[in-house]
Design an enzyme around this catalytic site. Structure first.
Site, PDB file in Angstrom:
ATOM      1  N   HIS A 173       1.082  -1.027  -0.053  1.00 47.15           N
ATOM      2  CA  HIS A 173      -0.207  -0.486   0.047  1.00 47.15           C
ATOM      3  C   HIS A 173       0.941   1.388   0.403  1.00 47.15           C
ATOM      4  O   HIS A 173       0.700   2.146   0.268  1.00 47.15           O
ATOM      5  CB  HIS A 173      -0.640   0.130   0.948  1.00 47.15           C
ATOM      6  CG  HIS A 173      -1.901  -0.679   1.042  1.00 47.15           C
ATOM      7  ND1 HIS A 173      -2.851  -1.420   1.027  1.00 47.15           N
ATOM      8  CD2 HIS A 173      -1.188  -2.617   2.161  1.00 47.15           C
ATOM      9  CE1 HIS A 173      -3.325  -2.935   1.384  1.00 47.15           C
ATOM     10  NE2 HIS A 173      -2.668  -3.483   2.071  1.00 47.15           N
ATOM     11  N   SER A 294      14.394  22.503 -14.150  1.00 49.60           N
ATOM     12  CA  SER A 294      13.384  23.742 -15.002  1.00 49.60           C
ATOM     13  C   SER A 294      13.498  24.800 -15.191  1.00 49.60           C
ATOM     14  O   SER A 294      15.285  25.029 -14.735  1.00 49.60           O
ATOM     15  CB  SER A 294      12.243  23.531 -13.310  1.00 49.60           C
ATOM     16  OG  SER A 294      11.653  24.979 -13.525  1.00 49.60           O
ATOM     17  N   LYS A 300      15.364  22.385  -9.040  1.00 53.75           N
ATOM     18  CA  LYS A 300      15.037  21.295  -9.977  1.00 53.75           C
ATOM     19  C   LYS A 300      15.399  20.266 -10.669  1.00 53.75           C
ATOM     20  O   LYS A 300      16.438  20.491 -11.181  1.00 53.75           O
ATOM     21  CB  LYS A 300      13.763  21.290 -10.581  1.00 53.75           C
ATOM     22  CG  LYS A 300      12.553  22.669  -9.681  1.00 53.75           C
ATOM     23  CD  LYS A 300      11.007  21.382  -9.322  1.00 53.75           C
ATOM     24  CE  LYS A 300      10.774  20.795 -10.476  1.00 53.75           C
ATOM     25  NZ  LYS A 300       9.215  20.300 -10.359  1.00 53.75           N
ATOM     26  N   GLU A 307       9.545   9.548 -16.331  1.00 56.70           N
ATOM     27  CA  GLU A 307       8.134   9.657 -16.787  1.00 56.70           C
ATOM     28  C   GLU A 307       7.613   9.392 -17.611  1.00 56.70           C
ATOM     29  O   GLU A 307       6.575   9.364 -17.928  1.00 56.70           O
ATOM     30  CB  GLU A 307       8.846  11.285 -16.671  1.00 56.70           C
ATOM     31  CG  GLU A 307       7.865  11.907 -14.785  1.00 56.70           C
ATOM     32  CD  GLU A 307       8.414  13.353 -14.918  1.00 56.70           C
ATOM     33  OE1 GLU A 307       7.830  14.100 -14.687  1.00 56.70           O
ATOM     34  OE2 GLU A 307       9.382  13.330 -15.163  1.00 56.70           O
TER      35      GLU A 307
END
Ligand code: ARG
Length: 475
Positions: A173, A294, A300, A307
């Site tokens: 979980h 970024s 970042k 992704e």
């Protein structure tokens, strides 16, 4: 004066017109929109190599059984080789007016060798031709994918071996459950990708029958040798039903299914990389090679490659769905709907190959932050099960009762703001007086992991045994 078919054909050829191939009974040209919806050369040019291989095998067979002369065969082979060279050096003219790859090759062959080219299509149809070309392409795609999956497995194995004993939290979980090792976690993916590779191998074996010689749908009246062409093209045998040969695309559906399952595994690993590289987790670091910045937030480091791997499954699964839908309502045998079989397969395998390679690169690149993982492994009372197991083993408590005692210990630790190994012995004894100091040996995450020696368990010794087994297998 009425034109003879050969006049019409010669005229159409002179005009550079694809209708030349089939226009004998037609008196006007197709509408522009008809051509626009019909043309496939823009994508089926990717079948050029397979088309040439099929034609070469077919011509050799026709000569061998005496359907064409050896002089014609020699001219055809020669012309096909020239076309091969033109394709290799980028000078082959792919022309929309010749509709698809099959007619583009034949038209070019005619320009190169003249009339003998017209004998190549004896005992063959574009229906078995495209079934053959596509099968050959998908077979190669399965081979490439299986090899790339093996490369990814090798990258995972190397990482797993280097960190077979690095303790990290195992999750259920996405909540800390029990300590495992990083090597063990990576080896879970080695197992998944191992099944993926074997799915590509299985799909290949099932598809490895040659449809060539099924002709349009009913077979051929010529004395063709389908076993000969099948062997020449590396097939196990010819397909046994001519209708099935030209109308089935389940080989492509099966390959797309294997690709989709593999892509879901890639996506899950990609998702974990995304989670692990967050500052909140900080379990792994990716180098600059697999990270982007970024344009506005200088701090970042985004795991874009992970992704995108995660997102590729959309195209791949979409391709499977799209071809399923194309096929599901088609009566036997060939229908032009089936021209729509190729693009989804190209898209899916292009995406899968890119994703597999990018993932292999990321896996080789990533470095675990062992201290962060170990610290997290101890959090969340992750050795509570070990305490319960100790109570069962040492004090002979029934597991349910041990679970209850452990729950009380967790609750007490929580109140005191500590973890299980930090709980004073007196506190434990207040809950169960027979507990001794020995218990602390099982309460560290390292001890917890090391104790799980069952076959396939997370103990580093077990993990190393599985790594060795895979290394032998992938050799
Ligand atoms: N371009 C066609 C395809 O991809 C080739 C077969 C055409 N056959 C036909 N009978 N029109 O399916």
């Amino acid at each position: 004066m009425t034109k003879t078919p050969s006049d019409a054909s010669a005229q159409a050829h002179a005009a550079g017109d694809g209708q030349a191939m089939w226009g004998g009974r037609f008196s006007t040209k197709p509408a522009e929109l008809m051509q626009a919806i019909n043309v496939s050369i823009g994508f089926d040019k990717r079948l050029a190599a397979q088309d040439l291989a099929g034609s070469k095998a077919h011509a050799a067979m026709l000569a061998k059984v005496g359907v064409i002369s050896s002089a014609d065969e020699a001219a055809i082979q020669n012309g096909l080789s020239q076309i091969e060279a033109e394709i290799a050096n980028g000078t082959f003219p792919f022309r929309d007016e010749y509709e698809d790859i099959h007619m583009n090759v034949e038209a070019r062959l005619r320009e190169l060798i003249g009339a003998a080219s017209g004998r190549l299509h004896t005992a063959r149809s574009r229906n078995d031709q495209v079934a053959l070309d596509f099968r050959l392409w998908v077979r190669e795609a399965c081979d490439r994918s299986a090899a790339q999956v093996r490369t990814l497995q090798a990258a995972l194995l190397a990482k797993a071996e280097a960190h077979a004993d690095a303790i990290m939290p195992g999750f259920t979980h996405l909540q800390p459950a029990q300590p495992v090792t990083f090597g063990h976690h990576l080896m879970a993916y080695v197992e998944m990708f191992g099944r993926d590779a074997s799915r590509f191998v299985d799909a290949r074996a099932r598809m490895n029958e040659s449809p060539l010689g099924a002709a349009a749908l009913a077979g051929s009246p010529f004395p063709i040798d389908r076993h000969m062409t099948a062997a020449a093209l590396g097939f196990e045998r010819p397909t046994a039903n001519s209708l099935d040969s030209v109308s089935s695309r389940d080989f492509a559906l099966e390959a797309l299914s294997a690709a989709s399952i593999c892509a879901t595994h890639l996506s899950r690993l990609a998702e974990e990389i995304v989670i692990w590289t967050t500052p909140q987790f900080g379990f792994i670091k990716l180098s600059d090679a697999f990270t982007t910045g970024s344009s506005i937030m200088p701090q970042k480091r985004n795991p874009d490659a992970a992704e995108l791997v995660r997102a590729k499954v959309g195209r791949i699964l979409g391709s499977l769905t799209s071809l399923m839908v194309v096929m599901k309502g088609l009566p036997l045998a060939y229908s032009k709907d089936m021209q729509e079989d190729k693009e989804p397969v190209f898209v899916a395998f292009d995406s899968l190959e890119l994703a597999l390679n990018a993932m292999a690169g990321m896996v080789a690149d990533l470095e675990p932050v062992r201290e962060r993982m170990a610290a997290a492994a101890g959090a969340g009372f992750s050795t509570a099960t070990d305490l319960a197991d100790w109570l069962v083993r040492t004090l002979d408590l029934p597991f349910r009762e041990a679970h209850h005692v452990t729950g009380a210990a967790v609750k007490r630790a929580e109140t005191l703001g500590t973890d299980l190994p930090g709980l004073p012995l007196s506190e434990l004894q207040a809950i169960e007086p027979r507990i001794t100091a020995e218990v602390f040996q099982v309460l560290t995450p390292e001890a917890s992991a090391a104790s799980r020696m069952s076959y396939g368990g997370t103990a580093p010794a077990q993990v190393r045994a599985q790594i060795q087994r895979w290394k032998d297998q992938l050799k």
